[in-house]
Design an enzyme around this catalytic site. Sequence first.
Site, PDB file in Angstrom:
ATOM      1  N   CYS A  80       0.860  -1.196   0.000  1.00  0.00           N
ATOM      2  CA  CYS A  80       0.000   0.000   0.000  1.00  0.00           C
ATOM      3  C   CYS A  80       0.888   1.236   0.000  1.00  0.00           C
ATOM      4  O   CYS A  80       2.072   1.180   0.281  1.00  0.00           O
ATOM      5  CB  CYS A  80      -0.868  -0.014   1.245  1.00  0.00           C
ATOM      6  N   ARG A 123       1.054   2.140  -5.915  1.00  0.00           N
ATOM      7  CA  ARG A 123       1.299   1.040  -4.957  1.00  0.00           C
ATOM      8  C   ARG A 123      -0.002   0.394  -4.508  1.00  0.00           C
ATOM      9  O   ARG A 123       0.003  -0.690  -3.918  1.00  0.00           O
ATOM     10  CB  ARG A 123       2.036   1.564  -3.719  1.00  0.00           C
ATOM     11  N   TRP A 179      -3.904  -1.561  -1.232  1.00  0.00           N
ATOM     12  CA  TRP A 179      -3.907  -2.713  -2.132  1.00  0.00           C
ATOM     13  C   TRP A 179      -4.381  -3.868  -1.257  1.00  0.00           C
ATOM     14  O   TRP A 179      -3.624  -4.408  -0.456  1.00  0.00           O
ATOM     15  CB  TRP A 179      -2.517  -2.968  -2.699  1.00  0.00           C
ATOM     16  N   ASN A 209       0.508  -1.170   6.105  1.00  0.00           N
ATOM     17  CA  ASN A 209       0.896  -1.852   4.866  1.00  0.00           C
ATOM     18  C   ASN A 209       1.463  -3.192   5.303  1.00  0.00           C
ATOM     19  O   ASN A 209       2.320  -3.245   6.172  1.00  0.00           O
ATOM     20  CB  ASN A 209       1.962  -1.033   4.125  1.00  0.00           C
ATOM     21  N   GLY A 210       0.949  -4.302   4.747  1.00  0.00           N
ATOM     22  CA  GLY A 210       1.506  -5.620   5.079  1.00  0.00           C
ATOM     23  C   GLY A 210       0.411  -6.583   5.497  1.00  0.00           C
ATOM     24  O   GLY A 210      -0.768  -6.411   5.177  1.00  0.00           O
ATOM     25  N   GLU A 261       7.387 -19.298 -21.109  1.00  0.00           N
ATOM     26  CA  GLU A 261       7.265 -17.958 -20.509  1.00  0.00           C
ATOM     27  C   GLU A 261       8.432 -17.086 -20.940  1.00  0.00           C
ATOM     28  O   GLU A 261       8.269 -15.905 -21.254  1.00  0.00           O
ATOM     29  CB  GLU A 261       7.187 -18.066 -18.991  1.00  0.00           C
ATOM     30  N   LYS A 285       7.956 -13.470 -22.844  1.00  0.00           N
ATOM     31  CA  LYS A 285       8.557 -12.207 -22.382  1.00  0.00           C
ATOM     32  C   LYS A 285       9.303 -11.528 -23.517  1.00  0.00           C
ATOM     33  O   LYS A 285       9.204 -10.325 -23.710  1.00  0.00           O
ATOM     34  CB  LYS A 285       9.492 -12.468 -21.203  1.00  0.00           C
ATOM     35  N   GLU A 334       6.815 -10.178 -26.140  1.00  0.00           N
ATOM     36  CA  GLU A 334       6.064  -9.017 -25.622  1.00  0.00           C
ATOM     37  C   GLU A 334       6.930  -7.771 -25.563  1.00  0.00           C
ATOM     38  O   GLU A 334       6.466  -6.670 -25.823  1.00  0.00           O
ATOM     39  CB  GLU A 334       5.593  -9.311 -24.195  1.00  0.00           C
ATOM     40  N   HIS A 355      11.472 -33.911 -33.133  1.00  0.00           N
ATOM     41  CA  HIS A 355      10.267 -34.276 -33.913  1.00  0.00           C
ATOM     42  C   HIS A 355       9.876 -33.169 -34.883  1.00  0.00           C
ATOM     43  O   HIS A 355       8.709 -33.018 -35.220  1.00  0.00           O
ATOM     44  CB  HIS A 355       9.122 -34.595 -32.942  1.00  0.00           C
ATOM     45  N   LYS A 375      -2.881  -4.388 -20.239  1.00  0.00           N
ATOM     46  CA  LYS A 375      -2.549  -5.063 -18.982  1.00  0.00           C
ATOM     47  C   LYS A 375      -3.638  -6.064 -18.606  1.00  0.00           C
ATOM     48  O   LYS A 375      -3.370  -7.099 -18.048  1.00  0.00           O
ATOM     49  CB  LYS A 375      -2.381  -4.055 -17.842  1.00  0.00           C
TER      50      LYS A 375
HETATM   51  C1  AGP Z   1       1.727 -11.530 -19.492  1.00  0.00           C
HETATM   52  O1  AGP Z   1       3.039 -10.968 -19.635  1.00  0.00           O
HETATM   53  C2  AGP Z   1       0.774 -10.959 -20.497  1.00  0.00           C
HETATM   54  N1  AGP Z   1       0.625  -9.571 -20.277  1.00  0.00           N
HETATM   55  C3  AGP Z   1      -0.514 -11.750 -20.658  1.00  0.00           C
HETATM   56  O2  AGP Z   1      -0.158 -12.976 -21.234  1.00  0.00           O
HETATM   57  C4  AGP Z   1      -1.302 -12.050 -19.353  1.00  0.00           C
HETATM   58  O3  AGP Z   1      -0.625 -12.985 -18.576  1.00  0.00           O
HETATM   59  C5  AGP Z   1      -2.660 -12.646 -19.757  1.00  0.00           C
HETATM   60  O4  AGP Z   1      -3.349 -11.672 -20.523  1.00  0.00           O
HETATM   61  C6  AGP Z   1      -3.505 -13.046 -18.554  1.00  0.00           C
HETATM   62  O5  AGP Z   1      -3.783 -11.914 -17.766  1.00  0.00           O
HETATM   63  P1  AGP Z   1      -4.361 -12.152 -16.281  1.00  0.00           P
HETATM   64  O6  AGP Z   1      -3.312 -12.877 -15.520  1.00  0.00           O
HETATM   65  O7  AGP Z   1      -4.627 -10.778 -15.746  1.00  0.00           O
HETATM   66  O8  AGP Z   1      -5.616 -12.970 -16.421  1.00  0.00           O
END
Ligand code: AGP
Length: 630
Positions: A2, A35, A83, A109-110, A499, A503, A506, A522, A625
């Site tokens: 927070c 935060r 938060w 906060n915590g 993953e 990254k 993205e 394969h 996001k």
């Molecule tokens: C992750 O780096 C991406 N921004 C995206 O794949 C994200 O994980 C996905 O859209 C799911 O979002 P959520 O975890 O908020 O459901």
Amino acid sequence: MCGIVGYVGHSAGRGNTEHKALDVVLEGLRRLEYRGYDSAGIAVVADGTISSRKKSGKLSNLIAELEAHPLPDAVTGIGHTRWATHGGPTDMNAHPHLSDGGKLALIHNGIIENFAELKQELTAKGVTFLSETDTEVAAALIGDLYRNHLGGDNANGGLTKAMELACQRLEGAFTLLAVHADQPDVVVAARRNSPLVVGLGEGENFLGSDVSGFIDYTRRAVELGQDQIVTITADSVAITDFFGAPAEGKEYYVNWDPASAEKGGFPSFMEKEIHDQPDAVLQTLLGRSDVDGKLTLDELRIDTDLLKSVDKIIVLACGTSAYAGQVAKYAIERWCRIPTEVELSHEFRYRDPIVDANTLIVSISQSGETMDTLMAVRYAKEQGAKTVSICNTNGSTIPRESDAVLYTHAGPEIAVASTKAFLAQIAAAYLLGLYLAQLRGNKFQGEIKDILADLGKVPAKIQEILDNAEQIKELGKDMADAKSVLFLGRHVGFPVAMEGALKLKELAYIHAEGFAAGELKHGPIALIEEGQPVFVVVPSPRGRDSLHAKVVSNIQEVRARGAKTIVIAEEGDEAVKAYAEHVIYIPETPTLLAPLLSTVPLQIFALALASAKGYDVDQPRNLAKSVTVE
Ligand code: AGP
């Protein structure tokens, strides 16, 4: 995670400051809103009383409330952007929380781990609680000690002594700020496992969860150490330990500009959040097991008999969260022996899945608003399944529509590309798996305790990787012109490879693909040509040696065809050196927990490469996001 601000100044004309507590605190909260922003509140001390306002939602809601119901002028005040961890984002759960007949206000906060036991004790003393929060329990404890133990009216050490005595009882992680009507020129604060800094002014002093809370007024700061209490007035700062012995803080000058102060001094939220990961894992684990390793997931409100009858688990998620589910699958099946499928939410409901009352749906979502996952959860509920949400955003739609929730405590994740939430999701999924194993008797308590002990060592190991990241950062810069990067992994290393590829896609907008190492031969191995960069996530040689040996032979396969191999391996693993152009070593850890470590170099690599290309790593092109459309 927070935002916290405290202030004490001189009344107008008495010192060389003309600041009002309200203005200073609101300015600080504006800078700290990143935060935590599901509610906000403020309390000031004036005319022998505490006056406070608090509202759920964004800070703008509090500002509107203050315009409608102004606070009296004051030179002492505290403020909080929340938060949520304990209790949803409601007006009632917002901070500050009052006690001692409304004469004491507290923000926090915590996570107070022993709040339930303290709440019981205080309730027995006749205290009534208005909120669901652990913070209100801490406020009641301090108020009770101030009034009934010390005699009130600033007697016997007053608020500072009450804070000391309370901190001797509190367990968990906390930054606390308190004001009392009896002491209108004082703010008392305490910290354990949660940040707190003092801002030193001329005729005024400040407190903040980080320097952005007061950077507009002073750049002289004092960082408080573990288990310390600070009492500030307009002209003094007194630091003690939790037993009243004098203590020292660490004074420094803040040379960040305000914008970078919000990012903890890092150039981007992405880099800040990568460095938040030790704390994100720590906070997610905190308060969920006792000294004997007995897990208590108090928000997991699903009938235990039903959990015992679960014969299938389906994880629903998208993107990075789906890879967290893939990692968790290995652990849950190993610990609980329950068949566990991981489904992309947007595919799930179109394939006529087999779901019934004995299916446990575990959705994983940082935002809790991903429409694909929300619709999949709704579909599964219609089929009669029970649903648990692993989510980082308290009170968001998916946990609200689920039968139970297990919140991650990573704090707000601002950068679009997920990092700390990913590790926190894995930690939370491990807790769920261990809880099911405990409930269903698949694991002895001692075995669970040992796994929790290994998990408890992970935050420090992540920090060790972060502290030794130069090599991987240089690699990212050196490979800024790469056109394609492949990632290989086996077992839990496979979702880590996926993953790592995501990254890079993205952040750096280049082709990247993750493969199961065994799948290469394969078909995909046709992609390998001279100089093709290939990351390989290698399991511990101390684990199943067939796993390790096979991945080493996969490295040989690509190396023999000209690949540039970058290997993520456990410290001491000499076998990989012969076939690796670069080896990034990570600390030893049990195989199932390794993704919490092996992911971090891949995040740092993607960030470094994208930064070298000059891209906006916080807001990558085309991305949102939270994807709230199907
Ligand atoms: C992750 O780096 C991406 N921004 C995206 O794949 C994200 O994980 C996905 O859209 C799911 O979002 P959520 O975890 O908020 O459901």
